[in-house]
Every structure is written in C-alpha cells, then in structure tokens.
Design a protein around this motif. Structure first.
Motif, PDB file in Angstrom:
ATOM      1  N   LYS A 132      87.131  80.322  41.295  1.00 38.89           N
ATOM      2  CA  LYS A 132      88.302  79.700  41.913  1.00 38.89           C
ATOM      3  C   LYS A 132      88.640  80.408  43.232  1.00 38.89           C
ATOM      4  CE  LYS A 132      88.689  76.944  38.518  1.00 38.89           C
ATOM      5  NZ  LYS A 132      87.652  75.966  38.734  1.00 38.89           N
ATOM      6  N   GLY A 133      89.743  79.981  43.764  1.00 37.68           N
ATOM      7  CA  GLY A 133      90.275  80.677  44.938  1.00 37.68           C
ATOM      8  C   GLY A 133      89.503  80.413  46.200  1.00 37.68           C
ATOM      9  N   TYR A 134      88.897  79.233  46.314  1.00 37.32           N
ATOM     10  CA  TYR A 134      88.252  78.994  47.598  1.00 37.32           C
ATOM     11  C   TYR A 134      89.109  78.194  48.553  1.00 37.32           C
ATOM     12  CZ  TYR A 134      86.324  75.266  44.618  1.00 37.32           C
ATOM     13  OH  TYR A 134      86.156  74.273  43.719  1.00 37.32           O
ATOM     14  N   THR A 135      90.321  77.829  48.098  1.00 37.22           N
ATOM     15  CA  THR A 135      91.206  77.094  49.026  1.00 37.22           C
ATOM     16  C   THR A 135      91.464  77.922  50.277  1.00 37.22           C
ATOM     17  OG1 THR A 135      92.480  77.085  46.993  1.00 37.22           O
ATOM     18  CG2 THR A 135      92.944  75.346  48.591  1.00 37.22           C
ATOM     19  N   TRP A 136      91.811  79.194  50.084  1.00 32.50           N
ATOM     20  CA  TRP A 136      92.133  80.009  51.265  1.00 32.50           C
ATOM     21  C   TRP A 136      90.917  80.205  52.157  1.00 32.50           C
ATOM     22  CZ3 TRP A 136      89.793  84.610  52.479  1.00 32.50           C
ATOM     23  CH2 TRP A 136      89.105  85.274  51.463  1.00 32.50           C
ATOM     24  N   ARG A 137      89.753  80.259  51.522  1.00 30.19           N
ATOM     25  CA  ARG A 137      88.550  80.439  52.354  1.00 30.19           C
ATOM     26  C   ARG A 137      88.294  79.194  53.201  1.00 30.19           C
ATOM     27  NH1 ARG A 137      83.894  82.218  48.492  1.00 30.19           N
ATOM     28  NH2 ARG A 137      85.116  81.223  46.868  1.00 30.19           N
ATOM     29  N   SER A 159      90.527  77.017  54.062  1.00 32.67           N
ATOM     30  CA  SER A 159      91.568  76.909  55.099  1.00 32.67           C
ATOM     31  C   SER A 159      91.238  77.815  56.280  1.00 32.67           C
ATOM     32  CB  SER A 159      92.938  77.306  54.559  1.00 32.67           C
ATOM     33  OG  SER A 159      93.025  77.082  53.191  1.00 32.67           O
ATOM     34  N   LEU A 160      90.776  79.028  55.961  1.00 31.26           N
ATOM     35  CA  LEU A 160      90.441  79.972  57.026  1.00 31.26           C
ATOM     36  C   LEU A 160      89.355  79.397  57.938  1.00 31.26           C
ATOM     37  CD1 LEU A 160      91.419  82.796  57.739  1.00 31.26           C
ATOM     38  CD2 LEU A 160      89.461  83.726  56.511  1.00 31.26           C
TER      39      LEU A 160
END
Lengths: 301, 532
Positions: free
Chosen positions: B2-7, B9-10
């Motif tokens: 998980k946690g690829y939203t911030w990546r 977005s970046l």
C-alpha cells in the motif's frame, strides 16, 4: 529475450592474457601521458594556447590553396583539417606563431579572392589560461581519484578500493593510449570524457564488487576464485546490457552529434568499451589474487 | 503493497512542475494569463548553442598602481609649487615608488611633514643624499597596493558593464573571476570585433598642448625635452582605407582629462556630413577648459585618447560654457563607440584579452540541430533495445527514462542552468546509463523468478537487493560529476550540471517511479508471469 543464459566462464583464469593486454595498454597510456606533459602530443589549444578557427567557404577550396593563401599572408605554421560536409576547414595555430584570427581572415580574403567565407567559430587562448587549465585538470583528476578510493574503501574494503582505482586508472590510460596512437587531439572535452568514463567504469566495477561481497557472506567455504568467478558471471548479463545501451547512446553521439563533439563522443565510445572490459578482466582478478594470497598466508600459519 | 498514493502524487507534481518550467521554452508566445509567479525564462543556451562571444580578460592591475603613483607625483608637484617649496624633480620610480629630488635638507623636512599629512597611506623611506641633492622616496606598501589593484578590477568591471549596456547586448554575463580576471559573455552578438574593441579600449581621454618649438618630423624619443612626448595622429582615408600617421610633439602633462566629462554624444556636422563627438564638461572641467583656452589662443590643442591623437585643432578663441567637440576622420560607428566609451568612463588599467571564443550563429543552430538529432536517435535505439530485451518491463524502464529526461530539462530550466552542447551529450549519455538501475533490478528479478518466487515477491526482492548497488554506483558517478563541476568552465560546467542533476534524478525515477508502476499494476492485475 535473454542474450546470455547462465554462464560459467573462468574469467580469473584468463588473467594471464588480460593482464598482458592491459599492461601493454597501460604502458602506451603512460607514454601518452609523458608526451602530454612534455607537450609533444596533439594538444588542443585549451592547454597549449593559440588560435583555432572553423571557416566555411562558399565554394569548395582545396587545402593546398588555403595553405598557399595563409603562407602568402605570413602564416606558415598552421595545421589544417578538413571537416566533412559543407566546404569547411579547421585552422589551428599554436601560441608560438602568435597569429590572431583576424590575421587569418585577412590572409584568406587576400589569398583566395572570389571565394567568400564565413568564420563559424574562432577561439584564441592566451598561454596563461592554458597553464591554469593544466593545473586545474591535474587537481581535478587527483581529487576525484581520492574521493573514489575513500568512498569504496569505506563501503567495501581497502583491497576493493585499490582494485577499483587500478581498473579506473587502466581505463584512463587506455583512453589516452588510443588517443595518443591515433594522434587525436587532447583537449578539455577529452578530459571531460575521461572523467565521465572514470565514473562509469567505477559504476561497473562497484556492481561486480557488490555481488562479490554478497556471495562472500553467503558461502564462506568456497575458494576465493570460485566466488569471484561466480559473481562476475552472475552480473555479466547486466554488465553487457548496460554497456550495450550506453554504447548505443555514445555511438549515436559519435555518428550524428556533429563536428564539435565528434572527438568527445569518440572518447566516450572507446571509454565504454574499455570500462566494460576492465570491470570484468582487471578489477576483480586483482582483488581475487590479493585475497587469495591473504587466505593462503593465513592457512600456512 | 500500500501507500503508493503519495508516490504517485509526487511523480505527478514533478511532471506538472517540469512542464510548467519548460513551457516558456516550448511555446513561442506565452498566453496572456501566464503571469505572476509562473516562470517566463526559456532554458539558457550556452554560447556554443546560440552563437556569441566569450572573453576572459585580465586587468593589468600593476598599471593601475603605477597610474595612481603618477597621479600622486603630479599632485605633489602642484602642492610643492603652490607652497613655493623648491624641488628638482618628482617622478615615479619603478612599480611601487615615488621619488622626490630636493635641493636641501631644510625643505626636505617641510616636504616630509606635508606628505605625512596628505598621504598617510604611503610609507616614507629614509632620506639620503646623492650628488649634492636630497632624495626622498615614498613607497606604496604591499597591502595598500593590493587594495588599489582590487579596486581597479571592481571599477573595470563596472565600466565594462556600462559600456556593454550602452552598446546594447541582451543578457550579457559580466563576472569577476579569480583575482585579476573578468569574464564577459555576449550571446548572439553580430559584430564581435567591434564589441571587443569597445570593451578593451582603456579610453583615457586627455587634452594636451602641442609643443610647436620642437620639429615633430625629426624628433626622436631621445632628443625630446623632458616634459614632452611624441604621439601620432592617425587618419584613415575613407575612400582608400589607407592609414597615414602624422607625428606631433605634445606636453606630457595633460591639461584636462576625461574624468571631468559629464556627457558625450554623437552628432553629425551638417556642413560636411561628418560625424563628430560632442562632449560636455562638469563645472571644474568647464572652468579649466575656459582658463586653458583663454591662455593659449593661437596654439594647437591635441585631443588624445589612449595615446593616439584624434585631432589637434588650433584654439581660435577662448571657449567657455563647458562644451567642446572631438572631430576626426571616423565613421559613424566609430564615433558612436567613442561616445559610448567616453560616457562610460575610462578603465582604471588596461585590459589584456586572455581568451576569446566566438561562435557564429549558424554553427550554434547547426550544433543544436545535430545534438538533438543525435539525442533522438540515441533514445530510439535504447528504447527499442529495452523493449525487445525486457518486453513489458522494458517499457516501464523506458517510461522511467522519459520521465528522467523531462525532469532533467525541467530542473535545468528551474535552476536557470545553462544548456551546452556537451550538456546535451551528457543527457544522451544518461539515457544510456539511466536504464542501468532498471537493468540491475530486472536482472535480480529474473534471478529471483528462476528460484521459483512469485512475481510479487520477486519484484520486491529484486528492488531490495539492487538498492545498495544502485546507491553505490550513483554516489561514485556523482563524485566525478561534482569534481567536473568544481573545476570546469563554460561547456564543461554545463556538462557537469546536466550529469549530476541527471544522476540524482535517476535515483528517484528508478527507485520510486518505476517501482510504483509495477506495484500499482501487480496490485490490480493478478499476473502469473512477470513480463521481464
């Protein structure tokens, strides 16, 4: 697609041939460095001082007619070099002649009437700039070598650091050797290419070293040479592929990049080839032999 | 994973930022709403790509020191005369001394007191007798000389900037380099020869009286009276272009100098259709000019620029009001340039051109064209190779590479870095090397797959195991790039900038950007076999 299936080549075993070949290269390279230091190599005016002009004629002009026109204008010691495509010629004069770009233009105007020309570029460099550049270059090369030894010694081991630096020096010497033998010009762009390749060569070497370190931790019992050979073989496919892509990019620069970076791109092409070779045949064998001797010594005691 | 939203977005933020910074370069006319904080600068092109002139000049600072000593000598002469102290001779001695020769010890003491008050910075050497005279020497010390040299370079920089501004060159670079050097870059300049002449002219303007008592035609430097000098008036015939030199003997001492000017303008003489330069003096200059012309009616007055006589008209009448003109046989361009150098002031010391690189505009265009062509071919070759060799994964690597180039161009634009031809070469080279990290990862993934791991596990293990290797290889490459940046100039510096930025950006794209693509894909699609 796979170019190389699992390989099992005895690279360390080939060291006799590779060391002889590399040794020869290095010797020619050292001769080249001596020639550069003494100023007998084909030095660019960045280092030696002087005048260089790129001139484009409206109609074809033979080198002989240009030489005659210059001689008539009192400029005898000019080196002429034709540039492929578009009636262009490169005129190079060393600082000893003391002739300026204007004098060349005047001589050509008088000597070849009826054939107009444009000066595409002209460079005049005084001797003091060349001297400063020479000193800066030596400092730069020394600094980068030092930085690299320190970094690799910190990340790996002193032996690896030395191996990497010897392999890098080998590549630098080989590039100088090729340029010296082919009598190509040593200028600031060449030095740039050399330092770039030094970085590239290290990258290549570091990848192999990384794998060696990993395998040494994994199998402590295997003989050193087996571990080294295994590691080189395991990374061989990556080494070749990266070299191929970099080589493709450098070759396209060489073929299509134009006159200004022609020699620079050539140096890169040569550098990619020798850097690939040295990371396989020079860097690891040196460390392997050193390690082996250390292990044998320990066993003998 | 998980946690690829911030990546994601970046990555998107970087893409948008790069595009915003590249817009001025790619779009010819920016839309009207493009204002405020949005960037407006195009990518700076090096002189090798747009043509122009690059000069490295050395200010001959020793001459500035000597000049200021000459001034001190003249000033002392005046003050001693004003106080009716008798002296035999005052003049500069060598590069760092002024020597006064007096008749007796008595006046020497008075002079010493005067000097101490007037020039506290100067070091007075012990007085000594020689051949019946009393010699005094004043020395400028090392530190004071250095201050003067430093000031001379700063002043020269300012003067050169003024001249170039008035000459009209867009985006010139004028910088001090090292102790005595000044670097000038004039992009896109059409007539480099004229510009160099304009910049390099010392432009020391002096008005000197002609000494008619000496026959100039037969005079030699040795036969001249001590306070006279031999100068030449150069005239160029406008029809034939032949240069004639007329010798003239003038007084060494300048009556009026260019420092007293407030303005200089080019005018055209309506009668002869000849250009001349009209000059205006400040109040001191006007007063002096008035006095000198009144006292010397009927004599010739030489207008001397950098030891060349421009003209030597006869003073017909007293000239008050503070304006005068310099006429000579010059063209309109020469007169315009003369007006510029007179307005901008003189250089405190002569400059010597150490390096002069001039690139014609067509060569620059040609270089861009060829560089971009070579780059495009290189990219296509590498892209095809990767697609062929690693199939779908290869395309991911290719996407990473394209992002790499986009980010790099955006960063170059945002930082205001200069793109040079070797810089383009560095980018092309990076194209080859940028896939390296992905190759390392893919080879690891293949190894893991051979061991029988699931695609997902193989992917994670591949990235994990390659991580340190990638870091090590990037740091070593960065070391050499940093060294190149530190010592390189011009195109080499451009190369180093592109190379080091590229290496740093590549770390991000290979470790974050491509990974997130794989992660997102594997999370959504359940694959049995990884296309690598």
């Amino acid at each position: 697609m796979e170019l190389l299936k699992k390989t099992n080549i005895d690279f360390i075993g080939m060291r006799k041939f590779s060391f002889i070949a590399s040794g020869l290269m290095a010797i020619i390279g050292i001769i080249g460095i001596i020639a550069i230091a003494r100023g007998t190599a084909n030095m660019g005016i960045d280092f030696s001082g002087g005048t260089e002009m790129q001139i484009k004629f409206a109609q074809a002009a033979t080198t002989q007619s240009i030489r005659d026109a210059l001689a008539k204008g009192g400029i005898k010691e000019a080196e002429l070099q034709e540039i492929t495509g578009g009636n262009q010629v490169l005129v190079k004069m060393h600082k000893s002649t003391g002739k300026s770009a204007d004098q060349v233009a005047d001589a050509l105007k008088a000597g070849i009437p009826g054939n107009t020309f444009t000066v595409e570029s002209s460079t005049e460099i005084g001797p003091s700039i060349g001297e400063k550049l020479k000193q800066d270059t030596i400092v730069a090369v020394a600094l980068s070598m030092l930085g690299i030894i320190l970094y690799i010694a910190w990340r790996f081991d002193f032996k690896f650091g030395v191996g990497a630096v010897i392999a890098t020096m080998h590549d630098v010497l080989a590039m100088i050797a090729v340029f010296y033998v082919m009598h190509r010009e040593v200028n600031i762009l060449f030095i740039t290419a050399v330092l770039t390749i030094a970085g590239y060569s290290l990258t290549d070497t570091v990848v192999v070293f990384d794998r060696i370190r990993e395998n040494m931790h994994k199998s402590l019992k295997d003989p050193m040479i087996t571990i080294f050979n295994k590691s080189i073989n395991e990374t061989l496919s990556r080494t070749i592929i990266t070299s191929v892509t970099t080589f493709l990019a450098a070759v396209s620069l060489f073929l299509f990049g134009g006159e200004v970076i022609h020699d620079f791109a050539f140096a890169l092409v040569v550098g990619v080839v020798v850097a690939t070779y040295s990371s396989i045949f020079v860097a690891s064998p040196i460390v392997a032999l050193w390690e082996k001797r250390a292990v044998e010594k320990a066993e003998a005691v | 994973m998980k946690g690829y939203t911030w990546r994601i977005s970046l990555i998107l933020i970087f893409i948008i930022a790069s595009c915003v910074y590249l817009t001025p370069t790619l779009v010819d006319t920016l839309p009207t709403w493009w204002s405020g904080l949005l960037p407006k600068d195009k990518i700076h092109l090096g002189l090798d790509l747009q043509g122009g002139t690059h000069l490295v000049m050395e200010v001959e600072t020793q001459k500035a020191v000597e000049g200021s000593l000459d001034l001190i000598a003249t000033d002392l002469e005046d003050s001693l005369t004003a106080q009716s102290l008798r002296f035999k001779k005052i003049g500069r001695l060598g590069g760092d001394k002024v020597q006064l020769t007096l008749y007796d010890r008595g006046s020497a003491d008075k002079v010493q007191a005067l000097i101490k008050k007037k020039y506290p910075d100067l070091e007075a050497l012990p007085v000594f007798d020689e051949g019946g005279f009393v010699n005094m020497q004043l020395r400028i010390n090392e530190k004071e000389a250095q201050v003067r040299k430093d000031r001379a370079v700063a002043q020269a920089l300012e003067t050169i900037r003024n001249r170039i501004d008035q000459f009209g060159v867009s985006e010139p670079v004028i910088q001090r380099e090292g102790l005595n050097n000044i670097v000038v870059q004039l992009p896109g300049i059409k007539d480099p020869k004229r510009a160099i002449e304009l910049i390099g002219k010392t432009a020391r303007l002096e008005f000197k009286l002609v000494d008619e008592t000496v026959n100039a035609a037969t005079a030699t430097a040795g036969s001249l009276p001590e306070d006279d000098e031999l100068l030449f008036e150069k005239r160029t015939d406008p029809q034939t272009g032949a240069v004639s030199e007329t010798p003239l003997v003038v007084k060494k001492k300048a009556m009026i100098t260019g420092e007293l000017l407030t303005d200089a303008q080019i005018r055209i003489d309506s009668q002869y259709n000849q250009p001349y330069v009209a000059i205006e003096f400040n109040s001191t200059g006007a007063r002096l000019f008035d006095q000198v012309t009144a006292a010397n009616v009927g004599k010739r007055f030489a207008i001397v620029l950098d030891n060349n006589i421009y003209s030597a008209p006869v003073i017909r009448e007293r000239i008050s009001g503070g304006s005068a003109q310099i006429s000579g046989s010059f063209t309109e361009k020469e007169a315009a340039d003369l007006a510029i150098v007179l307005r901008a002031g003189s250089l405190p010391a002569p400059v010597k051109i150490l390096q002069n690189v001039t690139v014609g505009p067509s060569l620059g265009r040609d270089s861009i064209h060829k560089g971009l062509m070579a780059g495009l071919i290189g990219v296509v070759l590498v892209v095809s190779f990767m697609a062929l060799y690693y199939k779908l994964s290869g395309m991911v690597a290719n996407l990473g590479m394209v992002l790499n180039i986009l980010f790099l161009m955006g960063a170059l634009s945002a930082l205001g870095a200069t793109l040079t031809l070797p810089g383009i070469a560095a980018i092309v080279l990076l194209v080859g090397m940028s896939v390296d990290s992905n190759v390392l990862i893919f080879e690891r993934i293949r190894e893991e797959l051979r061991l029988g791991k699931t695609p997902h596990a193989a992917l994670d293990a591949g990235y994990d195991k390659a991580f340190l290797t990638i870091m090590d290889s990037h740091v070593t490459a960065l070391i050499t790039a940093a060294v190149l940046f530190q010592f390189g100039t011009g195109p080499v510096k451009g190369f180093a900038v592109s190379l080091s930025l590229g290496i740093i950006i590549n770390l991000f794209t290979s470790l974050v950007a491509t990974k997130v693509l794989f992660d997102a894909f594997l999370d959504r699609v359940h694959v049995k076999r990884l296309s690598v």
